[in-house]
Design an enzyme around this catalytic site. Sequence first.
Site, PDB file in Angstrom:
ATOM      1  N   LYS A 187      -5.472  -8.685  12.310  1.00  0.00           N
ATOM      2  CA  LYS A 187      -5.605  -7.310  12.801  1.00  0.00           C
ATOM      3  C   LYS A 187      -6.161  -7.265  14.231  1.00  0.00           C
ATOM      4  O   LYS A 187      -5.840  -6.379  15.008  1.00  0.00           O
ATOM      5  CB  LYS A 187      -6.496  -6.499  11.848  1.00  0.00           C
ATOM      6  CG  LYS A 187      -5.869  -6.272  10.456  1.00  0.00           C
ATOM      7  CD  LYS A 187      -6.832  -5.554   9.534  1.00  0.00           C
ATOM      8  CE  LYS A 187      -6.218  -5.012   8.246  1.00  0.00           C
ATOM      9  NZ  LYS A 187      -5.903  -5.967   7.211  1.00  0.00           N
ATOM     10  N   VAL A 221      -9.737 -11.683   4.052  1.00  0.00           N
ATOM     11  CA  VAL A 221      -9.946 -12.058   2.650  1.00  0.00           C
ATOM     12  C   VAL A 221      -9.490 -13.483   2.334  1.00  0.00           C
ATOM     13  O   VAL A 221      -9.715 -13.977   1.232  1.00  0.00           O
ATOM     14  CB  VAL A 221      -9.296 -11.059   1.654  1.00  0.00           C
ATOM     15  CG1 VAL A 221      -9.945  -9.691   1.740  1.00  0.00           C
ATOM     16  CG2 VAL A 221      -7.795 -10.987   1.830  1.00  0.00           C
ATOM     17  N   TYR A 271     -15.682  -5.149   7.342  1.00  0.00           N
ATOM     18  CA  TYR A 271     -15.545  -4.256   6.180  1.00  0.00           C
ATOM     19  C   TYR A 271     -16.778  -3.342   6.088  1.00  0.00           C
ATOM     20  O   TYR A 271     -17.370  -2.996   7.110  1.00  0.00           O
ATOM     21  CB  TYR A 271     -15.356  -5.062   4.889  1.00  0.00           C
ATOM     22  CG  TYR A 271     -14.238  -6.074   4.950  1.00  0.00           C
ATOM     23  CD1 TYR A 271     -12.926  -5.671   5.198  1.00  0.00           C
ATOM     24  CD2 TYR A 271     -14.470  -7.419   4.750  1.00  0.00           C
ATOM     25  CE1 TYR A 271     -11.895  -6.599   5.239  1.00  0.00           C
ATOM     26  CE2 TYR A 271     -13.444  -8.348   4.784  1.00  0.00           C
ATOM     27  CZ  TYR A 271     -12.161  -7.921   5.039  1.00  0.00           C
ATOM     28  OH  TYR A 271     -11.141  -8.847   5.086  1.00  0.00           O
ATOM     29  N   TYR A 304       3.675  -6.185   8.443  1.00  0.00           N
ATOM     30  CA  TYR A 304       2.215  -6.279   8.223  1.00  0.00           C
ATOM     31  C   TYR A 304       1.885  -7.498   7.356  1.00  0.00           C
ATOM     32  O   TYR A 304       1.000  -8.299   7.681  1.00  0.00           O
ATOM     33  CB  TYR A 304       1.724  -4.986   7.556  1.00  0.00           C
ATOM     34  CG  TYR A 304       0.324  -5.090   7.009  1.00  0.00           C
ATOM     35  CD1 TYR A 304      -0.779  -4.963   7.850  1.00  0.00           C
ATOM     36  CD2 TYR A 304       0.092  -5.332   5.653  1.00  0.00           C
ATOM     37  CE1 TYR A 304      -2.080  -5.081   7.352  1.00  0.00           C
ATOM     38  CE2 TYR A 304      -1.195  -5.449   5.154  1.00  0.00           C
ATOM     39  CZ  TYR A 304      -2.271  -5.324   6.002  1.00  0.00           C
ATOM     40  OH  TYR A 304      -3.551  -5.455   5.511  1.00  0.00           O
ATOM     41  N   SER A 359      -6.791 -10.610   7.337  1.00  0.00           N
ATOM     42  CA  SER A 359      -7.157  -9.531   8.273  1.00  0.00           C
ATOM     43  C   SER A 359      -7.585 -10.006   9.658  1.00  0.00           C
ATOM     44  O   SER A 359      -7.784  -9.177  10.536  1.00  0.00           O
ATOM     45  CB  SER A 359      -8.268  -8.669   7.687  1.00  0.00           C
ATOM     46  OG  SER A 359      -7.693  -7.680   6.884  1.00  0.00           O
TER      47      SER A 359
END
Length: 314
Positions: A77, A268, A250, A199, A74
Amino acid sequence: MLSGLVEPAHPGAVREVLEDVHELVRSLVGQGRVADYIPALAEVEPRRFGLAVATLDGEVTGVGDYRVPFSVQSLAKVFALAAVLGADGDQIWGRVGREPSTHPFNSLVQLEIDRGVPRNPFLNAGALVTTDRLLTLTGDAAGALRGFLRAESGNPALDSDPRVADSELAHGHRNASLAHLIASYGNLENPVPEVLDHYVRGCALSASCADLALAGLFLARGGVGADGTPVLSREATKRLNATMLVCGMYDGAGEFAYRVGLPAKSGVGGGIIAVVPNRCVLCVWSPALDVCGNSVAGVAALEHLTARTGWSVF
Ligand code: GLU
């Protein structure tokens, strides 16, 4: 042991602090659980630990495994959102929100509550929308993201790990469900399989703490990239950092802000990037995670680091 405000421009002082921090978290390294819902990630050695600081001039100081590539997951992102904001301005904010989520990063419930407009760009659903937009803008979202990271890190070898990407695609039922739900609300521009493929290949990029701290420097430099030209405007950079502060960790974002006090993004794979505006960018990696999905040793290291150096936005 140093205390008080440490100037990142003094690599000797920074190295001493990093070594102290490494010592302080040694007993935590390996505590927690390595992500195993993507089988290829479960094979990673949980006792890895790396920590790097990149200063505004592009110098890197690090300890431990800070030059060992790991799966960015992530962390991608942040860079995907920066690429979209840089190319497309504020339009993406019409398709994704910027409020923290009380549900986990891959929650279908949250997306249904939000009627297909993901609550923020750092949830999987939000990143699927960002990836979709990057795909429309570039024709190759994963390639654009890799190019962005290569240019900003100065590492032309940085690449996606096909084993990790294939492993995630083969087990990606939840992300596929999220993408279909977004599409059902009319919030995807491209076909679901293409968006998922890009993705997943973005998440499967492999990069080291040194690479990622360098790649994130524009966030500490008011948007100025590695070649001295703007990646983002100063205003957009402020907003991206603010979004990281409230949504980047998160459903542990509040606890992280309390303990560390920096805009940050977690993945993660066990990586965390944290931004010290106008000073430096930190990247820590240790694969064993807490219940929210944040690296146990990584969060502790950043907490010690900000306490020792005074590097916090507060
Ligand atoms: N590729 C991972 C997923 O979609 C990224 C999750 C994360 O790092 O937060 O589940």
